[in-house]
Design a protein around this motif. Structure first.
Motif, short mmCIF file in Angstrom:
data_model
loop_
_atom_site.label_atom_id
_atom_site.label_comp_id
_atom_site.label_asym_id
_atom_site.label_seq_id
_atom_site.Cartn_x
_atom_site.Cartn_y
_atom_site.Cartn_z
N PHE A 502 -31.65 8.68 11.67
CA PHE A 502 -31.44 7.50 12.52
C PHE A 502 -32.76 7.12 13.23
O PHE A 502 -33.19 5.96 13.22
CB PHE A 502 -30.34 7.78 13.54
N LEU A 503 -33.41 8.12 13.84
CA LEU A 503 -34.66 7.87 14.55
C LEU A 503 -35.77 7.43 13.58
O LEU A 503 -36.57 6.53 13.90
CB LEU A 503 -35.09 9.13 15.31
N SER A 504 -35.82 8.04 12.40
CA SER A 504 -36.86 7.72 11.42
C SER A 504 -36.75 6.28 10.93
O SER A 504 -37.77 5.61 10.75
CB SER A 504 -36.79 8.68 10.23
N ARG A 505 -35.52 5.83 10.72
CA ARG A 505 -35.33 4.47 10.20
C ARG A 505 -35.65 3.40 11.24
O ARG A 505 -36.07 2.29 10.89
CB ARG A 505 -33.91 4.30 9.69
N LEU A 506 -35.47 3.73 12.50
CA LEU A 506 -35.73 2.75 13.55
C LEU A 506 -37.18 2.80 14.04
O LEU A 506 -37.66 1.83 14.64
CB LEU A 506 -34.79 2.99 14.74
N TYR A 507 -37.83 3.93 13.86
CA TYR A 507 -39.16 4.11 14.41
C TYR A 507 -40.12 3.04 13.89
O TYR A 507 -40.12 2.72 12.68
CB TYR A 507 -39.69 5.50 14.05
N PRO A 508 -40.96 2.41 14.75
CA PRO A 508 -41.19 2.74 16.17
C PRO A 508 -40.28 1.98 17.15
O PRO A 508 -40.45 2.10 18.35
CB PRO A 508 -42.65 2.35 16.36
N ASP A 509 -39.34 1.18 16.60
CA ASP A 509 -38.49 0.33 17.47
C ASP A 509 -37.22 1.06 17.88
O ASP A 509 -36.10 0.56 17.68
CB ASP A 509 -38.15 -0.98 16.75
N ILE A 510 -37.37 2.23 18.45
CA ILE A 510 -36.21 3.02 18.87
C ILE A 510 -35.76 2.56 20.25
O ILE A 510 -36.59 2.42 21.16
CB ILE A 510 -36.56 4.51 18.89
N PRO A 511 -34.46 2.27 20.40
CA PRO A 511 -33.99 1.79 21.71
C PRO A 511 -34.15 2.86 22.78
O PRO A 511 -34.22 4.06 22.48
CB PRO A 511 -32.51 1.48 21.46
N LYS A 512 -34.18 2.43 24.02
CA LYS A 512 -34.29 3.36 25.14
C LYS A 512 -33.01 4.19 25.23
O LYS A 512 -31.91 3.66 25.20
CB LYS A 512 -34.50 2.59 26.45
N LEU A 513 -33.18 5.49 25.32
CA LEU A 513 -32.03 6.39 25.35
C LEU A 513 -31.69 6.72 26.81
O LEU A 513 -32.21 7.66 27.39
CB LEU A 513 -32.33 7.68 24.58
N SER A 514 -30.81 5.93 27.38
CA SER A 514 -30.50 6.10 28.80
C SER A 514 -29.30 7.01 29.02
O SER A 514 -29.20 7.66 30.06
CB SER A 514 -30.24 4.73 29.44
N LYS A 515 -28.39 7.04 28.08
CA LYS A 515 -27.17 7.85 28.25
C LYS A 515 -27.16 8.94 27.17
O LYS A 515 -26.54 8.78 26.10
CB LYS A 515 -25.93 6.97 28.14
N LEU A 516 -27.85 10.03 27.44
CA LEU A 516 -28.05 11.07 26.42
C LEU A 516 -26.74 11.69 25.96
O LEU A 516 -26.55 11.94 24.77
CB LEU A 516 -28.96 12.17 26.98
N GLU A 517 -25.79 11.92 26.90
CA GLU A 517 -24.51 12.53 26.53
C GLU A 517 -23.73 11.63 25.59
O GLU A 517 -23.02 12.12 24.69
CB GLU A 517 -23.69 12.84 27.78
N SER A 518 -23.85 10.32 25.78
CA SER A 518 -23.11 9.38 24.91
C SER A 518 -23.66 9.44 23.48
O SER A 518 -22.90 9.40 22.51
CB SER A 518 -23.21 7.96 25.46
N TRP A 519 -25.00 9.51 23.35
CA TRP A 519 -25.59 9.63 22.01
C TRP A 519 -25.16 10.95 21.35
O TRP A 519 -24.83 10.97 20.16
CB TRP A 519 -27.11 9.59 22.11
N ALA A 520 -25.16 12.02 22.13
CA ALA A 520 -24.75 13.32 21.59
C ALA A 520 -23.29 13.28 21.16
O ALA A 520 -22.92 13.82 20.10
CB ALA A 520 -24.96 14.41 22.64
N ALA A 521 -22.43 12.65 21.96
CA ALA A 521 -21.01 12.55 21.61
C ALA A 521 -20.83 11.74 20.33
O ALA A 521 -19.99 12.07 19.47
CB ALA A 521 -20.25 11.90 22.76
N ALA A 522 -21.63 10.68 20.16
CA ALA A 522 -21.55 9.86 18.93
C ALA A 522 -21.95 10.68 17.72
O ALA A 522 -21.32 10.59 16.65
CB ALA A 522 -22.44 8.63 19.07
N LEU A 523 -22.98 11.49 17.87
CA LEU A 523 -23.42 12.35 16.76
C LEU A 523 -22.33 13.35 16.37
O LEU A 523 -22.08 13.57 15.18
CB LEU A 523 -24.70 13.08 17.14
#
Length: 586
Positions: A502-523
């Motif tokens: 996910f990060l590789s495909r978006l790089y360098p335009d990766i959105p700001k990760l403000s809610k880390l627990e939400s991203w982890a829960a999605a994963l």
């Protein structure tokens, strides 16, 4: 006149000249010793030293009589002077000093002198006595003697250590030690035979075969080598070579217990159960072996495999009596009943442990994973090593996960070797890298990926990203923290792969990760769906303490970026497209 001359001559011939030399005084000293006249013996030995001051034997004799008289300190002073000044090659002086120290109850010094003797003396004249003293020192010091080698038994101590490593399942270490022994002593057949077995346990079949052939080229009748060779032929399916060898082994009746046991186990492995039964029951008649539950188990298996069911039951009952805490006799008695009822066909396994299918079932149910005693079981470990080289894809995955639970240095070495194999699957290698990182291996790792040798950095998942931000790592660690008790290492690896892609495909335009627990829960949610694990948005929102709507939004973004269906194909899973869209809680 003639008469006088005759008398004169007679007197001259009756005079016996005395040679006042070291030999004279030595012989007088020995006679005095025989009569227990120690003071006289000491006086004569001192005179012998005066005549031959550079002869170390004379000084050594004097030290010996001082020891007999209880003057241990003075005796050791002489012995030490011999070693330091007169003749350092008289290594037996170390043994005499050890005796003196032991008599003075200076056991640490006795141990040091004894070790010097064993490690420096070529001939080993006092080897039996030294071994007896080691037992005494073991008792007095309440610990084993700190001995690394016995020079007069070059390679023997190292070989015993290598055998211990084999018994503990530490095959890489054993191989390194055995290879050194064989290089130094090419005719050390026991070391060569164990080296062949170590290669075999590690799945290095060609090396194992070469090693056993080397033994037989030097000693054609070596029973251990013949037994090993027969097992190797069976593994390779070489019936033409195997058949005459089995015929020879069946006719063999060894005398030594070690050879009987080796032949019995070999016959069992080869399916010659009647011969195996005969040898195992022969061993059971030996009183000192009659309390070994493993031996009763082997005899029981052989009896079952030749249809002697009542005898097999009796032997397993005895096994249960000798090993009441073990579940193994109970399991095999249940298998015996199935064989008797025709629901299961013999042969049963000779290994004194549960079949791996049963073990994996127990490990999966257990929250503690693989029990400690199983982690060090050489049969378990050798089966894992063999399966990693010769098993199918699913078996190799199971083994890599099991290695993650074992986690010792041997396992790490095996995984590193696995990564360098050009013919192994890249997906398995990436999981192996993940396991190594999980086990704390942080250095760069050499690996062959896509047919090319490369070096991967300290990330858990190899990626082409030029950087790895702290926030990205925090998301991954948060997900692993919540998933570790509910997901196996393969599933955790796939979560990390999903995040990295996910990060590789978006790089360098990766959105700001403000809610880390939400991203982890999605994963976690997506990983569960990929592996067809029951999960809901509500469940992950409660565990991570975040809102369902945020998780749903991030799930959609990751799915759109990575393409979950394609991801599922890469891990050989089945994914139904409607499952991702389904939200049980909305």
């Amino acid at each position: 006149m003639a008469r006088k001359n005759h008398v004169a001559i007679s007197k001259k011939t009756n005079v016996i000249p005395v040679n006042w030399d070291a030999t004279f005084f030595f012989e007088r000293a020995v006679r005095s010793l025989d009569r227990f006249h120690y003071e006289k013996a000491l006086k004569y030995f001192r005179r012998a030293v005066e005549y031959e001051p550079n002869n170390p034997v004379n000084h050594c004799n004097m030290a010996g009589i001082l020891s007999e008289m209880g003057n241990y300190k003075e005796s050791n002073e002489i012995l030490d002077w011999i070693m330091e000044e007169l003749d350092p090659s008289m290594t037996e002086c170390h043994f005499y000093m050890a005796n003196n120290y032991a008599n003075m109850e200076m056991f640490e010094q006795a141990e040091s002198a004894l070790i010097d003797y064993l490690q420096e003396d070529d001939e080993g004249h006092y080897l039996d006595e030294a071994e007896e003293m080691m037992e005494l020192l073991h008792y007095e010091l309440e610990r084993p003697t700190k001995l690394k080698k016995i020079k007069s038994r070059a390679g023997m101590v190292e070989h015993d250590q290598a055998r211990m490593l084999l018994e503990e399942g530490r095959f890489n270490e054993a191989v390194r030690m055995l290879e050194d022994i064989v290089a130094a002593q090419p005719d050390f057949f026991a070391a060569r035979n164990n080296l062949a077995l170590a290669y075999y346990y590690m799945g290095l079949f060609d090396k194992a075969l070469d090693s056993v052939h080397e033994v037989l080229s030097m000693d054609a009748g070596n029973l251990h080598a013949l037994c090993n060779l027969s097992i190797f032929y069976q593994h390779d399916g070489d019936e033409e070579q195997l058949k005459p060898l089995v015929s020879l082994l069946i006719k063999t009746e060894p005398f030594h217990e070690e050879h009987v046991f080796k032949l019995a186990t070999t016959m069992g492995i080869l399916g010659e159960h009647s011969a195996a039964y005969r040898h195992f029951t022969r061993l059971l008649k030996k009183h000192e072996l009659g309390q070994d539950p493993c031996l009763y188990h082997y005899a029981a298996v052989a009896a079952c495999n030749i249809g002697r069911f009542n005898e097999a039951e009796r032997l397993w009952k005895q096994t249960r009596k000798l090993d009441p805490a073990s579940t193994i006799p109970h399991y095999f008695m249940e298998q015996l009943e199935l064989v008797k009822q025709g629901k299961l066909s013999a042969p049963l396994s000779y290994h004194y442990h549960l079949p791996f299918e049963e073990q994996f079932k127990l490990w999966e149910k257990s929250s503690e994973g693989i029990p400690d005693h199983m982690k060090s079981d050489p049969l378990v470990r050798s089966s894992f090593f063999w399966a990693l080289r010769h098993g199918d894809m699913n078996t190799k995955l199971q083994v890599i996960q099991a290695f993650g639970m074992i986690g010792d240095e041997e396992v790490k070495d095996v995984l590193r070797s696995f990564l360098a194999e050009p013919d192994e699957d890249d997906y398995l290698k990436k999981i192996a890298i993940f396991v190594l990182r999980t086990l704390g291996v942080q250095e760069q790792i050499k690996v062959v990926l896509d047919g090319k040798e490369t070096v991967v950095g300290p990330n858990r998942i190899p990626s082409q990203l030029p950087i790895w931000e702290e926030q990205w790592e925090k998301v991954a660690q948060t997900a692993i923290h919540h998933m570790s008790k509910h997901y196996d290492l393969v599933q955790q690896h796939d979560m990390m792969t999903l995040w990295t892609e996910f990060l590789s495909r978006l790089y360098p335009d990766i959105p700001k990760l403000s809610k880390l627990e939400s991203w982890a829960a999605a994963l976690e949610y997506l990983t569960a769906k990929m592996h067809r694990k029951a999960i809901s948005y509500h469940e992950v929102s409660m565990r991570y303490g975040v809102s369902i709507s945020t998780i749903s939004r991030y799930v959609k973004l990751i799915d759109e970026t990575v393409g979950i269906k394609e991801k599922m194909k890469s891990i050989s899973s089945v994914f139904a497209s409607h499952e991702l869209a389904q939200d049980e809680e909305q």
